[in-house]
Design a protein around this motif. Structure first.
Motif: not given
Ligand code: ACO
Length: 276
Positions: A210-235
């Motif tokens: 039911e959700k917007n597919p692009l938003v869903l995809r970027n929600t998951k990808l960004s969560y994965r990518y920020i795992q190895e960033m510091n707070w400033e980079q993640a923000g």
């Protein structure tokens, strides 16, 4: 297997209203993962990423196993005899589907653990976005039982979900555990009785559909990518990713979502998705 999809031998695909049921299909070998299976799964994943019939990718196993781990014969024995370059290529085929593609897949993924789940099978299990287990499923980090360390990226994957005490306990004892324990360890979202497994998985998949597919995809990808960033980079990254999502979104979800709440007053974002 469904029409127009590669595979059909070691991996089968069935479409049902936006859900792709992707099954490891070597039930007579408890879905042990051979090199041939890896090659086939990479082709299937490639195809389904661009196939509109697949809105949610469910990974499961045919018969009474999710997967009995790496195929000791069809992967290890086979690759043992290879030259260095051939062996590296075989390991790459395996890594590609088990974590690189699964972790960053363009469609939401759910592991549906229907039975035996050992060793190497923890990697695709953990790299799916969500996981639902049968209470009957049996898990084990059994590597120690046959004289190897947990390899591939199994410990790396386990570390992302399970605390050190528990991870080391199960890796060092090789003790098995069932679905409810897998839930307690954080390996799966829920564990349900075997006869409710497909029904519950379907229910969760429908919420995602039911959700917007692009938003869903970027929600998951960004969560994965920020795992190895510091707070400033993640923000900074999340601000840019958010702008990119708004810019690329064909259905202009952000605008629509705000409008339907503030002007139309047709839904409450806290309680459900805007109407697409
Ligand atoms: N690799 C290769 N063949 C396998 C594997 C495997 N991982 N798992 C099962 N098979 C084969 C068996 O050799 C057997 O083949 P055969 O019929 O030609 O003799 C067939 O699948 C059926 O297996 P059984 O052992 O007879 O099935 P059973 O239902 O009694 O037991 C169980 C299931 C518990 C899963 C058992 O097969 C087992 O212990 N498998 C190995 C699990 C494991 O430790 N995997 C490796 C993890 S480590 C890693 O992945 C890196």
């Amino acid at each position: 297997t469904a029409e127009g999809v590669p595979g059909g031998k070691n991996v089968t695909v069935e479409f049902e209203d936006g859900i792709a049921w992707v099954r490891l299909n070597r039930p007579e070998k408890r879905n042990a993962m051979s090199l041939e299976l890896a090659i086939e799964m990479n082709e299937v994943m490639d195809a389904l990423e661009l196939d509109d019939r697949c809105g949610v990718f469910v990974l499961t196993g045919e018969g009474d196993a999710f997967s009995a781990g790496m195929d000791l014969k069809g992967f290890f024995r086979e690759t043992d005899g290879m030259t260095d370059l051939h062996r590296k290529r075989a390991y790459r085929e395996n890594r590609d589907w088990q974590w690189r593609r699964l972790m960053m897949y363009g469609k939401p993924t759910i592991a549906m653990v229907n039975g035996w789940c050992f060793g190497g099978a923890f990697t695709p299990l953990i790299c799916c976005d969500l996981a639902i287990s049968s209470d009957d499923a049996t898990y084990g980090l059994s590597e120690v039982n046959w004289g190897i360390i947990p390899g591939g990226v199994v410990p790396k994957a386990v570390q992302t979900l399970v605390n050190d005490r528990q991870a080391l306990y199960y890796m060092m004892t090789g003790e098995t555990f069932k679905g409810q324990k897998a839930k307690e360890l954080g390996l799966v979202n829920e564990s349900v009785p075997a006869d409710k497994l497909m029904e519950r998985t379907r229910e969760v998949a429908k919420v995602l559909l039911e959700k917007n597919p692009l938003v869903l995809r970027n929600t998951k990808l960004s969560y994965r990518y920020i795992q190895e960033m510091n707070w400033e980079q993640a923000g900074e990254y999340l601000m840019a990713k958010g702008d990119q999502t708004t810019f690329m979104d064909p259905e202009k979800g952000r605008h629509e979502g705000i409008k339907q709440f503030l002007e139309d007053k047709t839904y409450k974002p806290g309680l459900g998705a805007y109407s697409r």
